[in-house]
Design a protein around this motif. Structure first.
Motif, short mmCIF file in Angstrom:
data_model
loop_
_atom_site.label_atom_id
_atom_site.label_comp_id
_atom_site.label_asym_id
_atom_site.label_seq_id
_atom_site.Cartn_x
_atom_site.Cartn_y
_atom_site.Cartn_z
N ASN A 6 -19.91 -31.06 -10.98
CA ASN A 6 -19.80 -30.02 -12.00
C ASN A 6 -19.77 -28.64 -11.32
N ILE A 7 -18.80 -27.82 -11.70
CA ILE A 7 -18.60 -26.51 -11.09
C ILE A 7 -18.66 -25.43 -12.17
N GLU A 8 -19.57 -24.48 -12.00
CA GLU A 8 -19.74 -23.38 -12.96
C GLU A 8 -19.65 -22.04 -12.20
N THR A 9 -18.56 -21.30 -12.44
CA THR A 9 -18.36 -20.02 -11.76
C THR A 9 -17.89 -18.93 -12.72
N ALA A 10 -18.16 -19.09 -14.00
CA ALA A 10 -17.61 -18.17 -15.00
C ALA A 10 -18.34 -16.83 -15.05
N THR A 11 -19.54 -16.76 -14.45
CA THR A 11 -20.31 -15.52 -14.46
C THR A 11 -20.74 -15.20 -13.02
N LYS A 12 -21.75 -14.39 -12.86
CA LYS A 12 -22.25 -14.06 -11.53
C LYS A 12 -22.96 -15.24 -10.87
N ASN A 13 -23.24 -16.27 -11.65
CA ASN A 13 -23.91 -17.45 -11.11
C ASN A 13 -22.88 -18.43 -10.53
N CYS A 14 -22.96 -18.65 -9.23
CA CYS A 14 -22.13 -19.67 -8.59
C CYS A 14 -22.97 -20.94 -8.55
N SER A 15 -22.58 -21.94 -9.31
CA SER A 15 -23.44 -23.10 -9.54
C SER A 15 -22.65 -24.40 -9.41
N VAL A 16 -23.22 -25.35 -8.67
CA VAL A 16 -22.59 -26.66 -8.48
C VAL A 16 -23.65 -27.74 -8.65
N SER A 17 -23.34 -28.77 -9.42
CA SER A 17 -24.28 -29.89 -9.57
C SER A 17 -23.55 -31.21 -9.41
N LEU A 18 -24.33 -32.22 -9.04
CA LEU A 18 -23.82 -33.58 -8.97
C LEU A 18 -24.61 -34.40 -9.98
N SER A 19 -23.89 -35.09 -10.86
CA SER A 19 -24.57 -35.86 -11.90
C SER A 19 -24.24 -37.34 -11.77
N LYS A 20 -25.19 -38.15 -12.22
CA LYS A 20 -25.02 -39.60 -12.25
C LYS A 20 -25.28 -40.07 -13.67
N ASN A 21 -24.26 -40.61 -14.31
CA ASN A 21 -24.36 -41.06 -15.71
C ASN A 21 -24.93 -39.98 -16.62
N GLY A 22 -24.50 -38.74 -16.39
CA GLY A 22 -24.89 -37.64 -17.28
C GLY A 22 -26.17 -36.95 -16.93
N LEU A 157 -30.83 -15.39 -29.17
CA LEU A 157 -29.83 -14.75 -28.34
C LEU A 157 -30.13 -14.99 -26.87
N ILE A 158 -29.10 -15.44 -26.12
CA ILE A 158 -29.28 -15.74 -24.71
C ILE A 158 -28.08 -15.23 -23.92
N GLY A 159 -28.27 -15.05 -22.62
CA GLY A 159 -27.18 -14.63 -21.76
C GLY A 159 -27.27 -13.17 -21.35
N ASP A 160 -26.51 -12.80 -20.31
CA ASP A 160 -26.56 -11.42 -19.84
C ASP A 160 -25.97 -10.46 -20.87
N GLY A 161 -25.11 -10.95 -21.75
CA GLY A 161 -24.59 -10.10 -22.81
C GLY A 161 -25.62 -9.80 -23.88
N TYR A 182 -27.65 -16.71 -17.22
CA TYR A 182 -26.33 -17.22 -16.86
C TYR A 182 -26.21 -18.71 -17.14
N PRO A 183 -25.01 -19.19 -17.44
CA PRO A 183 -24.78 -20.64 -17.56
C PRO A 183 -24.95 -21.29 -16.20
N SER A 184 -25.28 -22.59 -16.21
CA SER A 184 -25.53 -23.31 -14.97
C SER A 184 -24.85 -24.67 -15.01
N ALA A 185 -24.49 -25.17 -13.84
CA ALA A 185 -23.89 -26.51 -13.73
C ALA A 185 -24.88 -27.60 -14.12
N ASN A 186 -26.16 -27.26 -14.17
CA ASN A 186 -27.16 -28.25 -14.58
C ASN A 186 -26.91 -28.75 -15.99
N GLU A 187 -26.62 -27.82 -16.90
CA GLU A 187 -26.38 -28.20 -18.30
C GLU A 187 -24.99 -28.78 -18.52
#
Length: 221
Positions: A6-22, A157-161, A182-187
């Motif tokens: 999972n790759i999340e780079t849409a904001t200032k958070n550069c986030s990568v996760s590896l998941s197994k069966n969700g 309300l959540i997020g940097d906005g 920020y959003p994260s690859a964890n979710e």
């Protein structure tokens, strides 16, 4: 076992996760004022795979946060995801960035409204119920005192906005989760696995990020 990167780079958070069966079982991320996605992303991919001694060939799919968000960040994440999928001949999964951000909080009632900063008083936003089902479509919204005036439920309300909205959205119905920025690859793990099971894949050759707004080039003053 279904392994998804999972790759999340849409904001200032550069986030990568590896998941197994969700379920996330390895994650690497950093958020910095100056975007460092180009330097950090491929290093993070290598590190999360090494955490569990998983090789690229073990991956069943790659998921990427598709936006809305930073033009540059989205381009970097999507380019990396498409390159991996093409080289490994595995499916590409696209996940809504605002849905990823919404899942960072758990509530019993009310509405979750994630907000990604789009400069000045504008945000990328969308409404979700307590079970993360979308109640509206993503939009670019200029926030003022009248925003969400017709909603009587509690609004989370959540997020940097969301942080910059405290000066105009002052009603007691607004609950600010200031620790969720920020959003994260964890979710992303749960969402991407669900899409994998449902065979909801993208065309690797033609997929593009969801910018929501046209990219505008500006010069420094």
């Amino acid at each position: 076992m279904i392994y998804i990167l999972n790759i999340e780079t849409a904001t200032k958070n550069c986030s990568v996760s590896l998941s197994k069966n969700g379920q996330t079982f390895a994650i690497k991320e950093v958020s910095e004022e100056q975007f460092s996605h180009a330097e950090k992303l491929h290093l993070f991919i290598k590190e999360v795979l090494a955490t569990e001694n998983i090789s690229l060939e073990n991956l069943n799919a790659v998921a990427v946060s598709k936006g809305p968000g930073s033009y540059t960040g989205l381009r970097i994440g999507v380019s990396a995801a498409k390159g991996l999928c093409y080289a490994l001949n595995i499916p590409l999964i696209a996940v809504d960035t605002l849905a990823v951000l919404a899942e960072k909080v758990s509530i019993n009632s009310g509405i979750i409204i994630p907000m990604i900063d789009a400069r000045r008083m504008e945000v990328f936003t969308q409404m979700f119920d307590k079970d993360y089902a979308p109640l509206s479509v993503a939009e670019a919204l200029i926030v003022d005192e009248t925003a969400f005036a017709d909603i009587t439920e509690y609004i989370h309300l959540i997020g940097d906005g969301a942080l910059k909205c405290k000066i105009v959205l002052t009603d007691n119905k607004f609950i600010y989760h200031e620790d969720v920025v920020y959003p994260s690859a964890n979710e992303m793990s749960r969402i991407s696995y669900k899409k994998y099971v449902e065979n909801t894949f993208e065309d690797v050759a033609y997929f593009e990020p969801y910018y929501l707004k046209d990219f505008m080039l500006t010069t420094k003053k």
